[in-house]
Design an enzyme around this catalytic site. Structure first.
Site, PDB file in Angstrom:
ATOM      1  N   PHE A 178      27.785  82.384  68.096  1.00  0.00           N
ATOM      2  CA  PHE A 178      29.318  82.498  68.136  1.00  0.00           C
ATOM      3  C   PHE A 178      29.766  83.979  68.580  1.00  0.00           C
ATOM      4  O   PHE A 178      30.380  84.723  67.779  1.00  0.00           O
ATOM      5  CB  PHE A 178      29.849  82.177  66.668  1.00  0.00           C
ATOM      6  CG  PHE A 178      29.365  80.840  66.014  1.00  0.00           C
ATOM      7  CD1 PHE A 178      29.997  79.732  66.055  1.00  0.00           C
ATOM      8  CD2 PHE A 178      28.219  80.865  65.378  1.00  0.00           C
ATOM      9  CE1 PHE A 178      29.454  78.583  65.716  1.00  0.00           C
ATOM     10  CE2 PHE A 178      27.850  79.686  64.449  1.00  0.00           C
ATOM     11  CZ  PHE A 178      28.352  78.552  64.791  1.00  0.00           C
ATOM     12  N   ASP A 205      28.417  80.633  72.887  1.00  0.00           N
ATOM     13  CA  ASP A 205      29.592  80.288  72.385  1.00  0.00           C
ATOM     14  C   ASP A 205      29.798  78.976  72.967  1.00  0.00           C
ATOM     15  O   ASP A 205      29.523  78.663  74.175  1.00  0.00           O
ATOM     16  CB  ASP A 205      30.736  81.258  72.665  1.00  0.00           C
ATOM     17  CG  ASP A 205      31.805  81.265  71.670  1.00  0.00           C
ATOM     18  OD1 ASP A 205      32.014  82.233  70.821  1.00  0.00           O
ATOM     19  OD2 ASP A 205      32.650  80.467  72.059  1.00  0.00           O
ATOM     20  N   SER A 206      30.818  78.189  72.363  1.00  0.00           N
ATOM     21  CA  SER A 206      31.132  76.921  72.996  1.00  0.00           C
ATOM     22  C   SER A 206      32.241  77.186  74.010  1.00  0.00           C
ATOM     23  O   SER A 206      32.768  76.319  74.702  1.00  0.00           O
ATOM     24  CB  SER A 206      31.504  75.696  71.944  1.00  0.00           C
ATOM     25  OG  SER A 206      32.590  76.472  71.131  1.00  0.00           O
ATOM     26  N   ASN A 211      27.105  74.019  72.145  1.00  0.00           N
ATOM     27  CA  ASN A 211      27.316  73.963  70.654  1.00  0.00           C
ATOM     28  C   ASN A 211      26.328  74.692  69.890  1.00  0.00           C
ATOM     29  O   ASN A 211      25.086  74.262  70.027  1.00  0.00           O
ATOM     30  CB  ASN A 211      27.677  72.395  70.498  1.00  0.00           C
ATOM     31  CG  ASN A 211      27.842  72.484  68.794  1.00  0.00           C
ATOM     32  OD1 ASN A 211      27.292  72.808  68.066  1.00  0.00           O
ATOM     33  ND2 ASN A 211      28.700  71.248  68.992  1.00  0.00           N
ATOM     34  N   ALA A 212      26.506  75.716  69.053  1.00  0.00           N
ATOM     35  CA  ALA A 212      25.862  76.353  68.254  1.00  0.00           C
ATOM     36  C   ALA A 212      24.745  75.580  67.447  1.00  0.00           C
ATOM     37  O   ALA A 212      23.532  75.922  67.403  1.00  0.00           O
ATOM     38  CB  ALA A 212      26.490  77.453  67.450  1.00  0.00           C
ATOM     39  N   ASP A 223      28.098  84.486  63.457  1.00  0.00           N
ATOM     40  CA  ASP A 223      29.464  84.837  62.919  1.00  0.00           C
ATOM     41  C   ASP A 223      30.394  83.646  63.455  1.00  0.00           C
ATOM     42  O   ASP A 223      31.310  83.656  64.229  1.00  0.00           O
ATOM     43  CB  ASP A 223      29.991  85.891  63.852  1.00  0.00           C
ATOM     44  CG  ASP A 223      31.361  86.399  63.381  1.00  0.00           C
ATOM     45  OD1 ASP A 223      31.631  86.059  62.219  1.00  0.00           O
ATOM     46  OD2 ASP A 223      31.871  87.282  63.901  1.00  0.00           O
ATOM     47  N   CYS A 252      33.847  84.259  57.442  1.00  0.00           N
ATOM     48  CA  CYS A 252      35.098  84.695  57.354  1.00  0.00           C
ATOM     49  C   CYS A 252      36.050  83.703  56.528  1.00  0.00           C
ATOM     50  O   CYS A 252      37.162  84.031  56.425  1.00  0.00           O
ATOM     51  CB  CYS A 252      35.732  85.104  58.594  1.00  0.00           C
ATOM     52  SG  CYS A 252      35.777  83.845  59.678  1.00  0.00           S
TER      53      CYS A 252
HETATM   54  N1  SAH Z   1      31.511  87.049  66.878  1.00  0.00           N
HETATM   55  C1  SAH Z   1      32.731  87.331  67.597  1.00  0.00           C
HETATM   56  C2  SAH Z   1      33.814  86.284  66.722  1.00  0.00           C
HETATM   57  C3  SAH Z   1      33.405  85.007  66.689  1.00  0.00           C
HETATM   58  S1  SAH Z   1      34.700  83.931  66.441  1.00  0.00           S
HETATM   59  C4  SAH Z   1      33.182  88.652  67.520  1.00  0.00           C
HETATM   60  O1  SAH Z   1      32.732  89.306  66.954  1.00  0.00           O
HETATM   61  O2  SAH Z   1      33.850  88.893  68.511  1.00  0.00           O
HETATM   62  C5  SAH Z   1      34.066  82.287  66.322  1.00  0.00           C
HETATM   63  C6  SAH Z   1      33.473  81.818  67.709  1.00  0.00           C
HETATM   64  O3  SAH Z   1      33.020  80.635  67.566  1.00  0.00           O
HETATM   65  C7  SAH Z   1      34.595  81.536  68.577  1.00  0.00           C
HETATM   66  O4  SAH Z   1      34.553  82.228  69.950  1.00  0.00           O
HETATM   67  C8  SAH Z   1      34.833  80.113  69.197  1.00  0.00           C
HETATM   68  O5  SAH Z   1      34.782  79.820  70.338  1.00  0.00           O
HETATM   69  C9  SAH Z   1      33.161  79.713  68.659  1.00  0.00           C
HETATM   70  N2  SAH Z   1      32.713  78.538  68.278  1.00  0.00           N
HETATM   71  C10 SAH Z   1      33.495  77.648  67.422  1.00  0.00           C
HETATM   72  N3  SAH Z   1      32.794  76.549  67.290  1.00  0.00           N
HETATM   73  C11 SAH Z   1      31.812  76.535  68.002  1.00  0.00           C
HETATM   74  C12 SAH Z   1      30.443  75.625  68.124  1.00  0.00           C
HETATM   75  N4  SAH Z   1      30.325  74.637  67.364  1.00  0.00           N
HETATM   76  N5  SAH Z   1      29.551  76.136  68.852  1.00  0.00           N
HETATM   77  C13 SAH Z   1      29.592  77.347  69.496  1.00  0.00           C
HETATM   78  N6  SAH Z   1      30.715  78.240  69.377  1.00  0.00           N
HETATM   79  C14 SAH Z   1      31.483  77.911  68.544  1.00  0.00           C
END
Ligand code: SAH
Length: 360
Positions: free
Chosen positions: A198, A219-220, A245-246, A266, A306
């Site tokens: 993420f 990230d997705s 997808n994470a 995160d 968060c």
């Molecule tokens: N770590 C980052 C903030 C993460 S915010 C920083 O410090 O700047 C959450 C992120 O998760 C977003 O960028 C969103 O695009 C991503 N996200 C949401 N669902 C997801 C999924 N299923 N797989 C991968 N990424 C995802």
């Protein structure tokens, strides 16, 4: 107690208890589940004057607590006694967001803009609109736009790492400034091969890249990864960005026996309300279990949540269960929260939302 009969949306109201004892002054919303938000324990004769003073105090507080950054939250709503107002600074740009009927009134908008302009002398001020919030507050739709000046792009830095900022794109109000000090902490512990799950625009990845031999960010969102790549170039780092997808990626990588020395998790807020706390905790557990499985002996996991509804105790319990399932003893190196420009106001638990555990 507030009698709401003829009170107009966004009004300044006196608040009294059921016996009529005066409790303070609040801003009223006719449509929100939160009908009143306290603004002062006393009487308020001059609201714009009070807002100016609160902005000055918020700026003075940041001068005390900030280190090594030109990007920070200048005003954090209730935590700065300015309910319904968020202001972020990215170097020479300011971005603000209005969350309530009262803060949306034209006189208060003008007060906020002029005070911010006078005190911080930004090149431009941008309004970042959250359409969902405006709908809930029954406010007319508005587009994100420049409220002052012409500039909407800049470069800002956190802990010496540089980032592009485009005020009219991106999620929330741009970067995740609440993680700034956790980036520095992650960098202190990071080594070897790192996986940042993420990763958004690379906040953790680029800090890890200062220490690690290889960093992969997942990230997705393709558009987030495009900015992440520009940020990597800006800092002269090479990071492998993976659009996926994470949940799927972690399952595949864990099954394939991949190993890392440093992992960051995160995710976005899974628990948007108390009702889906259980589902959220299952989601966190799945991610953390897979990450722990992929951690080399002596490796470090930096894991965040968060979601306000997930307490620090819930989060610790979830981690402990994940480690237990793997029969892996786990030490808490640090229990961290949000950076101090997002102050936690004692007595207002909603202001403490970010959890960041460093475990090994
Ligand atoms: N770590 C980052 C903030 C993460 S915010 C920083 O410090 O700047 C959450 C992120 O998760 C977003 O960028 C969103 O695009 C991503 N996200 C949401 N669902 C997801 C999924 N299923 N797989 C991968 N990424 C995802």
């Amino acid at each position: 107690m507030v009698s709401s009969g003829a009170v107009p949306p966004g009004a300044v109201v006196d608040v009294a208890d059921e016996r009529g004892k005066f409790l303070g002054t609040a801003l009223y919303s006719s449509s929100s589940q939160i009908a009143i938000r306290m603004i002062s324990p006393g009487k308020v004769e001059d609201l714009p004057g009070l807002v100016r003073k609160r902005i000055q105090a918020a700026i003075a507080y940041r001068e005390q607590v900030l280190r090594e950054t030109d990007a920070y939250r200048v005003v954090f709503s209730e935590s700065d006694f300015l309910p319904g107002l968020i202001v972020d600074r990215y170097n020479d740009l300011l971005a603000f967001q209005v969350l309530t009927q009262a803060m949306d009134s034209e006189p208060l908008r003008q007060t906020v803009l002029s005070e911010l302009g006078d005190r911080l002398k930004p090149a431009a001020i941008v309004e970042r609109v959250d359409p969902r919030v405006r709908e809930l507050e029954q406010l007319p739709a508005r587009a994100s736009s420049l409220a002052l000046g012409e500039k909407s792009n800049t470069v800002f830095s956190m802990n010496g790492v540089r980032f592009h900022f485009d005020a009219l794109l991106g999620q929330k109000t741009g970067a995740f400034l609440d993680q700034r000090e956790n980036y520095a902490a992650a960098q202190r512990y990071a080594r070897g091969e790192a996986l940042d799950v993420f990763c958004y625009q690379g906040g953790f990845s680029l800090h890890l890249a200062q220490q690690c031999s290889k960093v992969s960010g997942v990230d997705s969102s393709r558009s987030a990864l495009e900015v992440a790549e520009r940020n990597a170039a800006l800092n002269g780092h090479e990071v492998e960005w993976i659009e996926a997808n994470a949940f799927d990626l972690l399952r595949d990588y864990a099954d394939a026996g991949r190993q890392y020395d440093t992992i960051v998790l995160d995710p976005p807020a899974f628990a948007r309300s108390k009702r889906n706390l259980e589902t959220a905790l299952r989601g966190y557990k799945e991610l953390n279990l897979r990450a722990l499985k992929m951690l080399r002996p002596g490796g470090v996991l930096i894991t965040c949540s968060c979601s306000y509804h997930v307490s620090q105790a819930d989060f610790a319990q979830m981690l402990s269960e994940a480690a237990g399932d793997l029969r892996k003893p786990l030490r808490v190196v640090e229990r961290r929260g949000q950076s101090p420009d997002h102050p936690v106001l004692l007595g207002v638990p909603e202001t403490a939302y970010l959890k960041c555990f460093v475990v090994s």
